[in-house]
Design an enzyme around this catalytic site. Structure first.
Site, PDB file in Angstrom:
ATOM      1  N   ILE A  28     -76.023  56.601  29.999  1.00  0.00           N
ATOM      2  CA  ILE A  28     -77.359  57.196  29.996  1.00  0.00           C
ATOM      3  C   ILE A  28     -77.525  58.133  28.810  1.00  0.00           C
ATOM      4  O   ILE A  28     -78.492  58.026  28.049  1.00  0.00           O
ATOM      5  CB  ILE A  28     -77.627  57.926  31.331  1.00  0.00           C
TER       6      ILE A  28
ATOM      7  N   ASP B 250     -69.315  65.718  24.787  1.00  0.00           N
ATOM      8  CA  ASP B 250     -68.638  64.897  25.795  1.00  0.00           C
ATOM      9  C   ASP B 250     -67.161  65.270  25.786  1.00  0.00           C
ATOM     10  O   ASP B 250     -66.614  65.593  24.730  1.00  0.00           O
ATOM     11  CB  ASP B 250     -68.821  63.405  25.481  1.00  0.00           C
TER      12      ASP B 250
ATOM     13  N   ASP C 110     -83.515  66.328  39.612  1.00  0.00           N
ATOM     14  CA  ASP C 110     -83.702  65.104  40.411  1.00  0.00           C
ATOM     15  C   ASP C 110     -82.614  64.973  41.482  1.00  0.00           C
ATOM     16  O   ASP C 110     -82.747  64.210  42.427  1.00  0.00           O
ATOM     17  CB  ASP C 110     -83.624  63.905  39.448  1.00  0.00           C
TER      18      ASP C 110
ATOM     19  N   GLU D 244     -78.917  66.821  49.737  1.00  0.00           N
ATOM     20  CA  GLU D 244     -80.117  65.976  49.734  1.00  0.00           C
ATOM     21  C   GLU D 244     -80.370  65.462  51.145  1.00  0.00           C
ATOM     22  O   GLU D 244     -79.418  65.103  51.844  1.00  0.00           O
ATOM     23  CB  GLU D 244     -79.926  64.794  48.776  1.00  0.00           C
TER      24      GLU D 244
ATOM     25  N   HIS E 277     -84.370  62.352  43.822  1.00  0.00           N
ATOM     26  CA  HIS E 277     -83.300  61.445  43.373  1.00  0.00           C
ATOM     27  C   HIS E 277     -83.846  60.040  43.050  1.00  0.00           C
ATOM     28  O   HIS E 277     -83.399  59.033  43.589  1.00  0.00           O
ATOM     29  CB  HIS E 277     -82.196  61.333  44.444  1.00  0.00           C
ATOM     30  N   ILE E 278     -84.833  60.034  42.158  1.00  0.00           N
ATOM     31  CA  ILE E 278     -85.493  58.767  41.829  1.00  0.00           C
ATOM     32  C   ILE E 278     -85.284  58.368  40.374  1.00  0.00           C
ATOM     33  O   ILE E 278     -85.936  57.459  39.869  1.00  0.00           O
ATOM     34  CB  ILE E 278     -87.026  58.838  42.105  1.00  0.00           C
ATOM     35  N   GLY E 279     -84.364  59.070  39.699  1.00  0.00           N
ATOM     36  CA  GLY E 279     -84.136  58.784  38.276  1.00  0.00           C
ATOM     37  C   GLY E 279     -83.935  57.299  38.013  1.00  0.00           C
ATOM     38  O   GLY E 279     -84.486  56.732  37.075  1.00  0.00           O
ATOM     39  N   GLY E 280     -83.153  56.677  38.871  1.00  0.00           N
ATOM     40  CA  GLY E 280     -82.852  55.260  38.638  1.00  0.00           C
ATOM     41  C   GLY E 280     -83.660  54.336  39.522  1.00  0.00           C
ATOM     42  O   GLY E 280     -83.425  53.124  39.538  1.00  0.00           O
TER      43      GLY E 280
HETATM   44  P1  NAI Z   1     -71.078  57.328  32.378  1.00  0.00           P
HETATM   45  O1  NAI Z   1     -69.830  57.356  33.166  1.00  0.00           O
HETATM   46  O2  NAI Z   1     -71.386  56.186  31.508  1.00  0.00           O
HETATM   47  O3  NAI Z   1     -71.132  58.646  31.472  1.00  0.00           O
HETATM   48  C1  NAI Z   1     -70.674  59.893  31.873  1.00  0.00           C
HETATM   49  C2  NAI Z   1     -70.172  60.618  30.626  1.00  0.00           C
HETATM   50  O4  NAI Z   1     -69.961  61.959  30.955  1.00  0.00           O
HETATM   51  C3  NAI Z   1     -68.836  60.099  30.115  1.00  0.00           C
HETATM   52  O5  NAI Z   1     -68.938  59.826  28.745  1.00  0.00           O
HETATM   53  C4  NAI Z   1     -67.868  61.231  30.403  1.00  0.00           C
HETATM   54  O6  NAI Z   1     -66.819  61.300  29.480  1.00  0.00           O
HETATM   55  C5  NAI Z   1     -68.774  62.401  30.311  1.00  0.00           C
HETATM   56  N1  NAI Z   1     -68.334  63.612  30.999  1.00  0.00           N
HETATM   57  C6  NAI Z   1     -67.789  63.733  32.223  1.00  0.00           C
HETATM   58  N2  NAI Z   1     -67.558  65.006  32.522  1.00  0.00           N
HETATM   59  C7  NAI Z   1     -67.991  65.721  31.453  1.00  0.00           C
HETATM   60  C8  NAI Z   1     -68.040  67.093  31.177  1.00  0.00           C
HETATM   61  N3  NAI Z   1     -67.597  68.008  32.040  1.00  0.00           N
HETATM   62  N4  NAI Z   1     -68.525  67.476  29.983  1.00  0.00           N
HETATM   63  C9  NAI Z   1     -68.971  66.570  29.091  1.00  0.00           C
HETATM   64  N5  NAI Z   1     -68.943  65.255  29.299  1.00  0.00           N
HETATM   65  C10 NAI Z   1     -68.467  64.839  30.474  1.00  0.00           C
HETATM   66  O7  NAI Z   1     -72.237  57.573  33.431  1.00  0.00           O
HETATM   67  P2  NAI Z   1     -73.783  57.182  33.301  1.00  0.00           P
HETATM   68  O8  NAI Z   1     -74.002  55.810  33.766  1.00  0.00           O
HETATM   69  O9  NAI Z   1     -74.265  57.568  31.965  1.00  0.00           O
HETATM   70  O10 NAI Z   1     -74.406  58.168  34.408  1.00  0.00           O
HETATM   71  C11 NAI Z   1     -74.435  59.562  34.196  1.00  0.00           C
HETATM   72  C12 NAI Z   1     -74.760  60.286  35.486  1.00  0.00           C
HETATM   73  O11 NAI Z   1     -76.064  59.911  35.935  1.00  0.00           O
HETATM   74  C13 NAI Z   1     -73.819  59.955  36.641  1.00  0.00           C
HETATM   75  O12 NAI Z   1     -73.481  61.172  37.281  1.00  0.00           O
HETATM   76  C14 NAI Z   1     -74.644  59.122  37.569  1.00  0.00           C
HETATM   77  O13 NAI Z   1     -74.235  59.269  38.906  1.00  0.00           O
HETATM   78  C15 NAI Z   1     -76.036  59.696  37.345  1.00  0.00           C
HETATM   79  N6  NAI Z   1     -77.133  58.777  37.692  1.00  0.00           N
HETATM   80  C16 NAI Z   1     -78.220  59.322  38.338  1.00  0.00           C
HETATM   81  C17 NAI Z   1     -79.284  58.517  38.685  1.00  0.00           C
HETATM   82  C18 NAI Z   1     -80.470  59.106  39.361  1.00  0.00           C
HETATM   83  O14 NAI Z   1     -81.161  58.404  40.080  1.00  0.00           O
HETATM   84  N7  NAI Z   1     -80.759  60.349  39.142  1.00  0.00           N
HETATM   85  C19 NAI Z   1     -79.290  57.082  38.418  1.00  0.00           C
HETATM   86  C20 NAI Z   1     -78.153  56.636  37.648  1.00  0.00           C
HETATM   87  C21 NAI Z   1     -77.110  57.469  37.331  1.00  0.00           C
END
Ligand code: NAI
Length: 651
Positions: free
Chosen positions: A404, A423, A506, A511, A534-537
């Site tokens: 993301i 990151d 979100d 929740e 929680h509707i981001g996705g």
């Molecule tokens: P991803 O796993 O591809 O990326 C996460 C990144 O965060 C990784 O590059 C990781 O190294 C980094 N990271 C982890 N801890 C860190 C820290 N303390 N400091 C800096 N970087 C750190 O995950 P993706 O797919 O990008 O999703 C990101 C988040 O979004 C997840 O928590 C996921 O659950 C959430 N999400 C929320 C949705 C919603 O509806 N609001 C929908 C989809 C995802």
């Protein structure tokens, strides 16, 4: 008299044996409409010939009703055919178009099993109440002999218009198939494959050893109960008769269970693949699932269903689990791995949805749209430019540059933002984004900080009072990652003190479990703070993406062994296994297993065409492609190797 009885039974046995020896060939009588092809050809011809007719829809409906009545044995065949031809108003040109269309409508499992038609062409007969004019060109292309096609023929007038059928042809009469097959006097075992009542009649008349009700395209209740076997595909027929060459296992025997109202696209894809799919709208309790999962090969769930160790203990046939969501916390992954069950999820399917909402929120917050709109609803007109800012040229700080975060980087930059990211892992900067070495530095740099870290425990309170203090005065905080990442008390403080000019949140530490429950949070009622449930996705597109992504990953795994994107299996991307048998060996990760595997191949003089191995901490995943001809004893040896968890052969 025991002696006599024994003599008599041996005689019968001998006669039976003689009959078998006289002709050891199996003979196959195959129906055409809705069996060889997916459609009823006359229905399709009607669509073509009546294309420009005003009463097209009603006439087609009449024709279909006549077809069904004929197939179900409720109307004499001759009248069903005659009445349909009369309504059709078709000519030779329409027939040419029909053949073109029918070529694309050959049943999927027939297409897959072209070898069967070529190999057994001397013993395959197409017997149909349809018409040779369109049947021959279709079946001939598969190797069926034209003189093995028994069907009606049309009569044309001098302008090429169909004006009836050859009434001397026995297939235009009731019980025509029976009369014809009696005359053919086929020797050996006779198998009939078809979807209609007239096919069943052949067996009923004692002219066939077995009738297979073919249900790939249509399932007619009135013949199912009388059939010797129901064949949902030609694969099933071939498998039952030990003639399967194109598929190691018929797909219709693979049971899929989809829970939690997964998007209907997933059902359609899996069904089209030929699996036996059952859908349940809700999630099941542990106890219910324990019972239900016993004969399931593929399980599909969303986030509510708990796949526990207890459930997995009953999962005797489970090959794969598809999580139609991002997270897989609800699945006991360790147990899945130990049992050789591959788990797949949809890690990127809603990435874009989250990114779009973040962009919208940055703009909305920078312009105070949320509060202004709220005021308007209470009758207040507050036209001012004070505190309203463009996003162009502002500094966006992304924390977590994963799926993301990195996509947001690209989109924000294209809108003119200056992108910085932090990151914990080494990540390649996209576009002109600037990598920042510490979180503190990023917080001090950005006008908008947006969080996209994963949900690991260590990320609890990643942003607390100290971090908010480190942010620029008047900056904005956005969290669409996980609820525990932001300390909400500290955020409230940050907004109330004016340190932050706005926030969009979100995800929350607590929740509500359903839409009926109230949302309770210290963040309620704050100015310029957007709260979303929680509707981001959660978009229709994301649901659709998930519903096609997950089944495709699972089908790849089942069909080729490919494990790309599996959550718990070593990820192996494999070439196609043409002209080879692919042996898949899943084992505990312990030293020497590959050596044992290769010893087994050497012991049986087996030529290896390709071999791939990948391990993770728990398991080894080894794939070996070997020449089709081999001593099947090797399979027993491979299954006996110490540490073996699961073994499959694919072809
Ligand atoms: P991803 O796993 O591809 O990326 C996460 C990144 O965060 C990784 O590059 C990781 O190294 C980094 N990271 C982890 N801890 C860190 C820290 N303390 N400091 C800096 N970087 C750190 O995950 P993706 O797919 O990008 O999703 C990101 C988040 O979004 C997840 O928590 C996921 O659950 C959430 N999400 C929320 C949705 C919603 O509806 N609001 C929908 C989809 C995802």
């Amino acid at each position: 008299m025991p002696f006599f009885i024994s003599f008599h039974t041996s005689l019968v046995h001998l006669q039976h044996l003689n009959l078998k020896m006289a002709s050891n060939h199996k003979q196959f009588i195959i129906d055409f409409d809705s069996t060889f092809t997916q459609v009823e050809a006359l229905d399709l011809l009607a669509e073509i010939s009546l294309d420009k007719s005003k009463s097209k829809d009603s006439t087609i409906a009449k024709i279909k009703a006549l077809t069904d009545k004929g197939m179900e044995g409720k109307l004499s065949l001759r009248s069903s055919l005659n009445q349909r031809l009369e309504l059709l108003d078709a000519n030779q040109t329409h027939l040419d178009q029909l053949v073109k269309k029918l070529k694309k409508e050959v049943s999927i499992s027939f297409k897959r099993n072209g070898d069967f038609f070529k190999k057994h062409r001397d013993h395959i007969y197409i017997v149909s109440n349809g018409f040779k004019e369109f049947i021959v060109p279709i079946v001939e292309a598969y190797g069926v002999k034209p003189d093995h096609v028994y069907a009606n023929t049309f009569k044309f007038d001098k302008n090429g218009k169909i004006k009836g059928l050859d009434t001397k042809n026995v297939l235009s009469t009731d019980n025509g198939k029976v009369k014809l097959i009696r005359k053919l006097d086929l020797k050996g075992e006779v198998f009939v494959i078809g979807d209609g009542y007239t096919d069943y009649e052949v067996k009923e008349a004692g002219l066939a050893n077995k009738f297979f009700a073919f249900t790939e395209n249509i399932s007619r209740e009135n013949i199912l109960k009388d059939a010797d076997h129901v064949a949902p595909s030609l694969d099933e027929f071939l498998y039952l008769n030990k003639m399967n060459t194109s598929l190691s296992y018929p797909k219709n025997r693979i049971k899929v269970l989809l829970l939690e109202d997964v998007h209907s696209l997933a059902f359609d894809i899996l069904k089209k693949e030929g699996y036996m799919v059952e859908e349940i709208k809700e999630s099941l309790s542990e106890k219910e699932l324990q019972e239900k999962i016993k004969d399931v090969s593929i399980l599909g769930i969303r986030s509510k269903t708990q796949v526990t160790a207890k459930v997995l203990r009953s999962a005797n046939r489970l090959l794969a689990i598809g999580a139609y969501c991002i997270g897989t916390n609800q699945i006991d992954l360790q147990q899945c791995t130990a049992k050789g069950i591959a788990v797949f999820n949809a890690p990127f399917s809603n990435t874009r949805s989250v990114v779009e909402l973040v962009i919208a929120e940055i703009i909305t917050l920078m312009r105070n749209v949320h509060d202004k709109s709220r005021a308007m609803h209470t009758g207040k007109w507050q036209k001012t430019s004070a505190g309203n800012r463009e996003i162009r040229g502002k500094k966006l700080g992304i924390v977590g540059y994963g799926n993301i975060g990195s996509q947001l980087s690209v989109l924000a930059e294209s809108l003119g933002m200056d992108v910085y990211y932090y990151d914990i892992e080494e990540k390649l900067a996209l576009g002109n984004a600037t990598k920042i070495e510490t979180l503190r530095k990023l917080l001090a740099t950005a006008d908008v900080v947006t969080l996209h870290v994963d949900g690991r425990k260590e990320n609890a309170d990643l942003i607390g009072a100290k971090e908010i203090r480190a942010m620029k005065k008047g900056s904005i905080l956005i969290n669409l990652s996980r609820g525990h990442v932001v300390n909400v008390e500290a955020l409230r403080e940050g907004i109330e003190s004016g340190k932050l000019s706005g926030a969009a949140i979100d995800v929350f530490p607590n929740e509500p479990h359903s839409n009926n429950k109230r949302f309770v949070s210290v963040l309620r009622g704050l100015p310029n703070v957007i709260l979303t449930p929680h509707i981001g996705g959660s978009t229709e597109e994301a649901q659709e993406n998930i519903a096609s992504f997950v089944p495709n990953k699972i089908m790849e795994y089942i069909n080729t062994g490919r494990t790309t994107n599996s959550v718990n299996f070593p990820n192996l991307t494999l070439p196609a296994h043409e002209n080879a048998h692919r042996l898949i060996h899943i084992h505990r990760n312990m030293p020497g297993v590959l050596a044992h595997i290769n010893n087994a191949f050497a012991d049986h003089n087996i030529n290896i065409l390709g071999q791939y191995l990948k391990t993770n901490d728990d398991i080894g995943y080894s794939i070996t492609d070997i020449d089709k001809a081999y001593n099947s004893e090797v399979i027993k040896d491979l299954k006996r190797i110490e540490g073996t968890i699961k073994f499959r052969v694919l072809y």
